[in-house]
Design an enzyme around this catalytic site. Structure first.
Site, PDB file in Angstrom:
ATOM      1  N   ASP A 298       0.846  -1.192   0.000  1.00 37.40           N
ATOM      2  CA  ASP A 298       0.000   0.000   0.000  1.00 37.40           C
ATOM      3  C   ASP A 298       0.879   1.239   0.000  1.00 37.40           C
ATOM      4  OD1 ASP A 298       0.999   0.205   2.507  1.00 37.40           O
ATOM      5  OD2 ASP A 298      -0.917   0.086   3.557  1.00 37.40           O
ATOM      6  N   THR A 300       0.529   3.836   2.103  1.00 36.79           N
ATOM      7  CA  THR A 300       0.513   4.551   3.369  1.00 36.79           C
ATOM      8  C   THR A 300       1.749   4.197   4.187  1.00 36.79           C
ATOM      9  OG1 THR A 300      -0.670   2.816   4.556  1.00 36.79           O
ATOM     10  CG2 THR A 300      -1.997   4.392   3.355  1.00 36.79           C
ATOM     11  N   GLU A 399      -1.656   1.323  19.311  1.00 38.79           N
ATOM     12  CA  GLU A 399      -1.921   2.033  20.560  1.00 38.79           C
ATOM     13  C   GLU A 399      -1.442   3.485  20.471  1.00 38.79           C
ATOM     14  OE1 GLU A 399      -0.512  -0.120  23.975  1.00 38.79           O
ATOM     15  OE2 GLU A 399      -2.424  -1.206  24.016  1.00 38.79           O
ATOM     16  N   LYS A 461     -10.404  -2.429  26.057  1.00 38.32           N
ATOM     17  CA  LYS A 461     -10.424  -2.265  24.605  1.00 38.32           C
ATOM     18  C   LYS A 461      -9.981  -3.578  23.977  1.00 38.32           C
ATOM     19  CE  LYS A 461      -5.833  -0.642  23.154  1.00 38.32           C
ATOM     20  NZ  LYS A 461      -5.041  -0.774  24.373  1.00 38.32           N
TER      21      LYS A 461
END
Length: 506
Positions: A298, A300, A399, A461
């Site tokens: 990709d 990114t 995180e 989470k």
């Protein structure tokens, strides 16, 4: 009429073979698998996504089968999990966490399926006529480990033994009910424990190395087994030619003949051939690389820099918060923050909202405060500004991205936990439960001490599915602060919006 059948555990061998066989004979078949992919669909077989380690997932899968096919009269529990001991000489070297995970699949999943199946059969019995006889069939695939303990199958044997106990108990109870003949329609239930499968073969195969490792490693293991067999045959021929004499020279000649069949330099030659002009830590990585036909990447920073940016966050009772483009993933001051009072499924991604003051959004917004508390407190990363004025971070990329998002609203963890910053120490950490792959979530316990209140909170989470399963209530309605009971409808909407964000590559 043909039976409705639900198979839990769609493995490529037993699960698929049973589904294809029953479907070819006219059964209405549903096949439950952890992940459903069109490339492995079977003709005339309904595919159902189910995680047998999750009670709710199993119950939901039964409900889906019931809606599409009707109450399943035949249930096949083919799911199983096995963790091999880390030391071959110690059957109790299986980590307790792995043992618990295997037990959830081998026993708890089977028990949940058994409960769902019997409830459905009771409904069929009560709604059937006297002339119509139903047959409820529960089949549990397995092997000999419940009856003959195997040191290589500690968790599997214990799990299958528990499942056998449940089935035998159910057999006794339902046999007694059927013998009374007091119901308007006879109810015949047959229970099977199939104590055979390919699992025993798999254990032997793993020991010999013919069904584990890369394709080349499996071929070499098969070659080694073949050569060993040939060596034994030649050694026997040599001994037979000398009338199985116990003379030392004859024995040494026979052994030497057998050993000469084994190519001692095969591994060395193969290593030199494969690793020409290449430096690798593991030889099997070369084989894996050689099998690559396409390489996808990709544009990114996820792969190039290992840095991520949270671009959207959804709070059901509020709406969707979006972050504009940023070339500095650690800097919470770069990138405009906007808000739209619609969920991601209704969000117009081509028309972003107007940029707003992020800190101003928090004022009077209790739902956003609660969300940011979880984002910053249930977080092991550290986002800070160095003495040189540059933003830096330590921790896992995911995180860090979540922590940076919280910092955009001036909700950095340091603000609430370190003296001399912001409003001083407010939250005091009491315990931490790190991320566990079996439960797919992490939790922390904090005390909030302020002049107005002193309370204890647990912040969690993790995977969306697991968090949704753990919740019993939710603040759902727009502009409402009153929690309502969490229902399957809420969970479906949450998954729907999560998938909408996933389509964007977020």
């Amino acid at each position: 009429s043909y039976h409705n059948t639900f198979i839990l555990g769609g493995g490529p061998r037993i699960g698929h073979a049973v589904a294809e066989k029953l479907a070819s004979q006219g059964y209405s078949v549903a096949l439950g698998r952890r992940s459903v992919h069109p490339s492995v669909d079977i003709k005339n077989v309904m595919s159902v996504t189910v995680d047998v380690a999750s009670i709710r997932s199993v119950e939901t899968a039964f409900a889906q089968v019931r809606t599409k096919l009707g109450i399943p009269e035949v249930v096949v529990y083919n799911a199983a999990s096995l963790t091999f001991p880390s030391r071959q000489d110690d059957p109790f070297s299986v980590p307790p966490e792995a043992f618990a995970n295997d037990t959830a699949i081998n026993v708890i999943g089977g028990y949940t399926a058994l409960c769902a199946a019997t409830r459905g059969w009771v409904e069929l019995r009560e709604g059937s006529s006297a002339a119509h006889k139903h047959r409820g069939v529960f089949i549990a695939t397995g092997n000999v480990t419940p009856f003959y303990p195997n040191p290589f199958a500690t968790s599997l044997g214990a799990g299958k033994a528990g499942l056998v106990h449940l089935i035998k108990l159910a057999e006794q109870e339902y046999k007694a009910t059927g013998d009374r003949q007091v119901l308007p329609s006879p109810w015949i239930t047959r229970w099977y424990v199939q104590a055979w499968s390919l699992t025993s073969v798999d254990v032997v195969g793993r020991f010999l190395g013919v069904n584990i490792g890369t394709p080349l490693q499996r071929k070499l293991s098969k070659l080694a087994c073949l050569l060993f067999g040939i060596a034994v045959v030649f050694a026997i021929v040599c001994m037979a030619a000398n009338e199985f004499s116990s003379n030392n020279e004859v024995i040494m000649y026979a052994v030497a003949t057998g050993i000469s069949m084994i190519p001692a330099c095969l591994v060395v030659v193969l290593t030199i051939t494969m690793a020409r002009n290449v430096i690798v830590r593991k030889l099997d990585s070369l084989e894996a690389l050689g099998a690559v036909t396409d390489i996808c990447s990709d544009k990114t920073g996820t792969l190039t820099q290992g840095k991520m940016v949270v671009q959207k966050a959804w709070i059901p009772s509020r709406g969707t918060y979006s972050v504009g483009p940023s070339n500095e993933p650690f800097n919470p001051t770069v990138g405009d923050v906007s808000f739209s009072a619609v969920p991601p499924s209704e969000f117009d991604h081509e028309k972003p909202g107007m940029a707003e003051n992020a800190e101003g959004m928090v004022s009077g917004n209790r739902q956003l405060e609660d969300f940011l508390d979880v984002a910053s407190m249930a977080n092991l990363s550290h986002v800070y500004k160095s003495e040189e004025g540059e933003w830096s971070a330590r921790g896992e990329p995911t995180e860090i991205a979540i922590h940076v998002f919280a910092s955009r609203f001036n909700w950095n963890r340091d603000r609430w936990m370190k003296k001399g910053q912001g409003e001083g120490t407010v939250w005091h950490q009491k315990a931490e439960f790190p991320f566990d792959s079996t439960v797919k979530k992490m939790s922390v316990i904090f005390n909030k001490i302020t002049p107005e209140e002193d309370r204890t909170m647990v912040f969690t989470k993790g995977a969306v599915e697991r968090i949704a399963e753990s919740c019993t209530s939710i603040i759902w309605d727009q502009e409402s602060s009153t929690p309502v009971p969490m229902t399957d409808h809420h969970r479906e909407k949450i998954i729907e919006n999560m998938e909408e964000l996933a389509k964007l590559g977020l």
